[in-house]
Motif scaffolding. Structure first.
Motif, mmCIF file in Angstrom:
data_model
loop_
_atom_site.group_PDB
_atom_site.id
_atom_site.type_symbol
_atom_site.label_atom_id
_atom_site.label_comp_id
_atom_site.label_asym_id
_atom_site.label_seq_id
_atom_site.Cartn_x
_atom_site.Cartn_y
_atom_site.Cartn_z
ATOM 1 N N ASP A 84 0.812 -1.209 -0.024
ATOM 2 C CA ASP A 84 -0.033 -0.056 -0.128
ATOM 3 C C ASP A 84 0.842 1.261 -0.020
ATOM 4 O O ASP A 84 0.581 2.094 -0.654
ATOM 5 N N GLU A 85 2.001 1.347 0.700
ATOM 6 C CA GLU A 85 2.883 2.378 1.004
ATOM 7 C C GLU A 85 3.270 2.816 -0.459
ATOM 8 O O GLU A 85 3.244 3.927 -0.748
ATOM 9 N N LEU A 86 3.999 1.677 -1.051
ATOM 10 C CA LEU A 86 4.638 1.918 -2.313
ATOM 11 C C LEU A 86 3.496 2.520 -3.314
ATOM 12 O O LEU A 86 4.154 3.216 -4.271
ATOM 13 N N ARG A 87 2.605 1.946 -3.341
ATOM 14 C CA ARG A 87 1.285 2.038 -4.252
ATOM 15 C C ARG A 87 0.905 3.780 -3.984
ATOM 16 O O ARG A 87 0.650 4.278 -5.131
ATOM 17 N N GLU A 88 0.592 3.980 -3.007
ATOM 18 C CA GLU A 88 0.283 5.499 -2.699
ATOM 19 C C GLU A 88 1.189 6.402 -3.377
ATOM 20 O O GLU A 88 0.732 7.388 -4.029
ATOM 21 N N SER A 89 2.377 6.217 -2.948
ATOM 22 C CA SER A 89 3.542 7.055 -3.587
ATOM 23 C C SER A 89 3.549 7.079 -5.019
ATOM 24 O O SER A 89 3.562 8.143 -5.643
ATOM 25 N N PHE A 90 3.278 6.038 -5.512
ATOM 26 C CA PHE A 90 3.446 5.808 -7.060
ATOM 27 C C PHE A 90 2.302 6.640 -7.756
ATOM 28 O O PHE A 90 2.406 7.455 -8.685
ATOM 29 N N MET A 91 0.926 6.211 -6.979
ATOM 30 C CA MET A 91 -0.314 7.171 -7.782
ATOM 31 C C MET A 91 -0.161 8.274 -7.617
ATOM 32 O O MET A 91 -0.582 9.118 -8.375
ATOM 33 N N GLU A 92 0.616 8.933 -6.426
ATOM 34 C CA GLU A 92 0.848 10.395 -6.130
ATOM 35 C C GLU A 92 1.415 10.938 -7.406
ATOM 36 O O GLU A 92 0.988 11.924 -7.856
ATOM 37 N N ARG A 93 2.555 10.243 -7.626
ATOM 38 C CA ARG A 93 3.443 10.809 -8.728
ATOM 39 C C ARG A 93 2.806 10.602 -10.087
ATOM 40 O O ARG A 93 2.809 11.518 -10.904
ATOM 41 N N VAL A 94 2.054 9.564 -10.351
ATOM 42 C CA VAL A 94 1.276 9.319 -11.590
ATOM 43 C C VAL A 94 0.150 10.584 -11.771
ATOM 44 O O VAL A 94 -0.178 10.918 -12.862
ATOM 45 N N ASP A 95 -0.350 10.826 -10.721
ATOM 46 C CA ASP A 95 -1.520 11.752 -10.719
ATOM 47 C C ASP A 95 -0.854 13.120 -11.097
ATOM 48 O O ASP A 95 -1.579 14.027 -11.622
ATOM 49 N N ASP A 96 0.234 13.408 -10.576
ATOM 50 C CA ASP A 96 1.020 14.538 -11.289
ATOM 51 C C ASP A 96 1.173 14.497 -12.551
ATOM 52 O O ASP A 96 1.157 15.809 -13.115
ATOM 53 N N LEU A 97 1.587 13.562 -13.398
ATOM 54 C CA LEU A 97 1.507 13.424 -14.606
ATOM 55 C C LEU A 97 0.393 13.679 -15.394
ATOM 56 O O LEU A 97 0.193 13.974 -16.490
ATOM 57 N N LYS A 109 -5.971 0.619 -15.989
ATOM 58 C CA LYS A 109 -4.700 1.252 -15.603
ATOM 59 C C LYS A 109 -3.540 0.221 -16.286
ATOM 60 O O LYS A 109 -2.581 0.391 -16.686
ATOM 61 N N LEU A 110 -3.848 -1.260 -15.861
ATOM 62 C CA LEU A 110 -2.907 -2.206 -16.109
ATOM 63 C C LEU A 110 -2.674 -2.256 -17.846
ATOM 64 O O LEU A 110 -1.603 -2.242 -18.162
ATOM 65 N N LYS A 111 -3.624 -2.264 -18.594
ATOM 66 C CA LYS A 111 -3.463 -1.967 -20.175
ATOM 67 C C LYS A 111 -2.765 -0.690 -20.443
ATOM 68 O O LYS A 111 -1.718 -0.892 -21.339
ATOM 69 N N PHE A 112 -2.915 0.346 -19.695
ATOM 70 C CA PHE A 112 -2.402 1.586 -19.968
ATOM 71 C C PHE A 112 -0.728 1.351 -19.825
ATOM 72 O O PHE A 112 0.325 1.744 -20.564
ATOM 73 N N LEU A 113 -0.495 0.943 -18.603
ATOM 74 C CA LEU A 113 1.196 0.731 -18.275
ATOM 75 C C LEU A 113 1.843 -0.421 -18.905
ATOM 76 O O LEU A 113 3.038 -0.191 -19.118
ATOM 77 N N MET A 114 1.079 -1.601 -19.293
ATOM 78 C CA MET A 114 1.744 -2.435 -20.051
ATOM 79 C C MET A 114 1.858 -2.069 -21.623
ATOM 80 O O MET A 114 2.288 -3.227 -22.206
ATOM 81 N N ALA A 115 1.251 -1.259 -22.253
ATOM 82 C CA ALA A 115 1.216 -1.059 -23.404
ATOM 83 C C ALA A 115 2.471 -0.770 -24.016
ATOM 84 O O ALA A 115 3.433 -0.240 -23.409
ATOM 85 N N ASP A 116 2.515 -1.138 -25.427
ATOM 86 C CA ASP A 116 3.803 -0.916 -26.058
ATOM 87 C C ASP A 116 4.147 0.724 -26.280
ATOM 88 O O ASP A 116 5.447 0.948 -26.256
ATOM 89 N N ASP A 117 3.051 1.320 -26.144
ATOM 90 C CA ASP A 117 3.400 2.995 -26.338
ATOM 91 C C ASP A 117 2.891 3.621 -25.197
ATOM 92 O O ASP A 117 2.427 4.767 -25.304
ATOM 93 N N THR A 118 2.966 3.397 -24.086
ATOM 94 C CA THR A 118 3.009 4.060 -23.011
ATOM 95 C C THR A 118 3.612 5.462 -22.992
ATOM 96 O O THR A 118 4.793 5.396 -23.411
ATOM 97 N N PRO A 119 3.182 6.503 -22.688
ATOM 98 C CA PRO A 119 3.931 7.913 -22.987
ATOM 99 C C PRO A 119 5.024 7.759 -22.159
ATOM 100 O O PRO A 119 5.256 7.395 -20.900
ATOM 101 N N VAL A 120 6.293 8.323 -22.638
ATOM 102 C CA VAL A 120 7.561 8.307 -22.155
ATOM 103 C C VAL A 120 7.559 9.060 -20.775
ATOM 104 O O VAL A 120 8.153 8.474 -19.646
ATOM 105 N N LYS A 121 6.472 9.905 -20.290
ATOM 106 C CA LYS A 121 6.528 10.560 -19.053
ATOM 107 C C LYS A 121 6.215 9.765 -18.051
ATOM 108 O O LYS A 121 6.670 9.873 -16.834
ATOM 109 N N PHE A 122 5.799 8.390 -18.075
ATOM 110 C CA PHE A 122 5.354 7.677 -17.340
ATOM 111 C C PHE A 122 6.700 6.569 -16.984
ATOM 112 O O PHE A 122 6.640 5.788 -15.934
#
Length: 153
Positions: A84-97, A109-122
């Motif tokens: 949970d702690e790691l996930r919370e930190s990750f989600m905060e950073r992703v929400d900033d993006l 979320k899983l499809k987006f993050l595992m995609a071939d072309d996930t945006p570079v900023k992630f």
């Protein structure tokens, strides 16, 4: 070596976009690839590789949270209470993006993050999360790592 850049570019033709980009977190990118191929260290993959066990004897339950649910990629990334702690930190950073990311359901979320072309900023944010998640899982399970051995207190 003057033509090295041309050779490397030609050799990477046909690879998913995320594999062709520069990153400072190679371990995380390797973890993403393992998740995409189903060759990771989560129980759902390890159980499939157990050739001596019958299908009924293969235990896919998450050993980190003992909630009795299968340890799938989606569970490890988005719902396992042990992380949970790691996930919370990750989600905060992703929400900033991208503010809309947290509103997606776990499958999207899983499809987006595992995609071939996930945006570079992630890339680096996600790869660092995967690296941290892997290390956290190893600590929970008492798996020896380069950093040491032992389960969490």
């Amino acid at each position: 070596l003057a033509d090295m850049a041309k050779w490397v570019k030609a050799a990477r033709k046909g690879l998913p976009a995320y594999l062709c980009r520069q990153t400072s977190c190679m371990y995380g990118r390797r973890e993403k690839t393992k998740f995409r191929l189903g060759r990771h260290r989560l129980q759902c993959s390890l159980a499939l590789r157990e050739t001596n066990a019958s299908s009924a004897a293969r235990d896919v339950t998450c050993k980190c949270c003992n909630a009795g649910v299968p340890e799938t990629v989606a569970h490890a990334l988005f719902t396992c209470p042990a992380h949970d702690e790691l996930r919370e930190s990750f989600m905060e950073r992703v929400d900033d993006l991208d503010v809309g990311f947290s509103a997606l359901d776990d499958d999207k979320k899983l499809k987006f993050l595992m995609a071939d072309d996930t945006p570079v900023k992630f890339d680096n944010v996600f790869y660092r999360y995967l690296s941290s998640l892997s290390a956290s899982r190893e600590r929970w399970l008492g798996i020896p790592t380069a950093q040491g051995v032992g389960p969490r207190p």
